[in-house]
Design an enzyme around this catalytic site. Sequence first.
Site, PDB file in Angstrom:
ATOM      1  N   HIS A  63       0.819  -1.211   0.000  1.00 18.31           N
ATOM      2  CA  HIS A  63       0.000   0.000   0.000  1.00 18.31           C
ATOM      3  C   HIS A  63       0.853   1.262   0.000  1.00 18.31           C
ATOM      4  O   HIS A  63       0.421   2.308  -0.481  1.00 18.31           O
ATOM      5  CB  HIS A  63      -0.942  -0.005   1.197  1.00 18.31           C
ATOM      6  CG  HIS A  63      -2.117  -0.903   1.020  1.00 18.31           C
ATOM      7  ND1 HIS A  63      -3.364  -0.618   1.545  1.00 18.31           N
ATOM      8  CD2 HIS A  63      -2.267  -2.079   0.369  1.00 18.31           C
ATOM      9  CE1 HIS A  63      -4.220  -1.585   1.226  1.00 18.31           C
ATOM     10  NE2 HIS A  63      -3.556  -2.488   0.524  1.00 18.31           N
ATOM     11  N   ASP A  64       2.060   1.183   0.545  1.00 15.26           N
ATOM     12  CA  ASP A  64       2.956   2.329   0.497  1.00 15.26           C
ATOM     13  C   ASP A  64       3.504   2.537  -0.919  1.00 15.26           C
ATOM     14  O   ASP A  64       3.432   3.632  -1.470  1.00 15.26           O
ATOM     15  CB  ASP A  64       4.109   2.138   1.476  1.00 15.26           C
ATOM     16  CG  ASP A  64       5.017   3.357   1.547  1.00 15.26           C
ATOM     17  OD1 ASP A  64       4.507   4.460   1.825  1.00 15.26           O
ATOM     18  OD2 ASP A  64       6.237   3.227   1.320  1.00 15.26           O
ATOM     19  N   VAL A  67       1.134   3.883  -3.770  1.00 17.91           N
ATOM     20  CA  VAL A  67       0.525   5.210  -3.605  1.00 17.91           C
ATOM     21  C   VAL A  67       1.663   6.218  -3.471  1.00 17.91           C
ATOM     22  O   VAL A  67       2.176   6.462  -2.385  1.00 17.91           O
ATOM     23  CB  VAL A  67      -0.400   5.272  -2.370  1.00 17.91           C
ATOM     24  CG1 VAL A  67      -0.994   6.675  -2.227  1.00 17.91           C
ATOM     25  CG2 VAL A  67      -1.517   4.247  -2.469  1.00 17.91           C
ATOM     26  N   SER A  73       5.312   7.012   3.133  1.00 21.02           N
ATOM     27  CA  SER A  73       4.231   7.969   3.400  1.00 21.02           C
ATOM     28  C   SER A  73       3.055   7.336   4.143  1.00 21.02           C
ATOM     29  O   SER A  73       2.318   8.037   4.849  1.00 21.02           O
ATOM     30  CB  SER A  73       3.751   8.613   2.094  1.00 21.02           C
ATOM     31  OG  SER A  73       3.360   7.633   1.152  1.00 21.02           O
ATOM     32  N   ASP A 235      -5.618 -18.341   2.372  1.00 24.44           N
ATOM     33  CA  ASP A 235      -5.094 -19.676   2.088  1.00 24.44           C
ATOM     34  C   ASP A 235      -5.785 -20.613   3.067  1.00 24.44           C
ATOM     35  O   ASP A 235      -5.618 -20.494   4.284  1.00 24.44           O
ATOM     36  CB  ASP A 235      -3.580 -19.679   2.300  1.00 24.44           C
ATOM     37  CG  ASP A 235      -2.934 -21.046   2.049  1.00 24.44           C
ATOM     38  OD1 ASP A 235      -3.622 -22.078   2.191  1.00 24.44           O
ATOM     39  OD2 ASP A 235      -1.731 -21.072   1.730  1.00 24.44           O
ATOM     40  N   THR A 238      -2.713 -23.691   4.591  1.00 24.54           N
ATOM     41  CA  THR A 238      -1.504 -23.333   5.344  1.00 24.54           C
ATOM     42  C   THR A 238      -1.444 -21.811   5.498  1.00 24.54           C
ATOM     43  O   THR A 238      -0.563 -21.152   4.940  1.00 24.54           O
ATOM     44  CB  THR A 238      -0.242 -23.840   4.626  1.00 24.54           C
ATOM     45  OG1 THR A 238      -0.236 -23.330   3.266  1.00 24.54           O
ATOM     46  CG2 THR A 238      -0.201 -25.352   4.576  1.00 24.54           C
TER      47      THR A 238
END
Length: 317
Positions: A63-64, A67, A73, A235, A238
């Site tokens: 996500h860093d 964006v 940020s 998953d 596992t």
Amino acid sequence: MKITNFPILLLVFFIFPITFAQPRVGFYNNSCPNAETIIQTLVSDEFESDPTITAALLRMHFHDCFVGGCDGSILLNSTDSERFVGPNLSVRGFELIDEIKAELEAQCPSNVSCADIMALATRDSVALSGGPSYNIPTGRRDGLRTNANGVFNLIGPTASVAAFLSFFGDKDMNTLDAVALLGAHTVGVGSCDLFQDRLVNFNGSGLPDPSMDSDLVANLTTICEASENPSTGLDRSTPLTFDNAFFGQIRVRRGVLQLDQRLATDEATSSVVAQYAADNDLFKRQFAIAMVKMGAVDVFTGEDGEIRTNCWAFNNN
């Protein structure tokens, strides 16, 4: 300067070479020689008590980087920051990054960037979960702005495969990279609101999604009715181990998220899914390659950006 990869640039002015401080493996070997060891130790301590930290750090790093680039940020905690918008509201792991930063500031003040801490901590957590251990260039600098609106452009769980591939392609990642990175869902967790419609009223039909295995529908329905804010592993076999089981499951209609399931049937990605399902080592190798590429997206280097003293605030605050 902002760059999208990690070449070593060598500019020649007449006969005198001038080398700029570009990211490279071992960037802190002289300025903070214990940096990577400190990060690895603190991540290991956290993993011992909470093995789900791998999924948390992978999501934070993703996500860093997507964006505004891999600039740390997402760590900023001002009210208008990326951290408090949309899908980032459920991102976690910030306390670990802050703990690592505090230790590094005590050892090597104003030396190691928050963006690098995030990249290295994510790498180490993946290895602890059974995933690949790989070298990554360091030397990123922290960004000087936040882009809250950009969070809404992140690829979502109901996206088409075409949109998914375009999203990664815009950052110079190919199909092998994109599918490998989504394979991080092997340790991922999804809240029921992300797939609830697949269980009871898919596309307004009043019926479950026909592409989901009926036993999985029943199992997930039970989970989602059991508590107020339920979630489940993406998953189903596992969930705490970084392996290729996720790919085998989506090939037999046991993908929890709609996008995950689509990868197994779309002609643009199905053959790659099959390759990763059949070869765990191949998946892990390609995942490492893709993570290095992702960690190079729009990074700040040289004199651009800053090295934050605290990861949650710009230095001038």
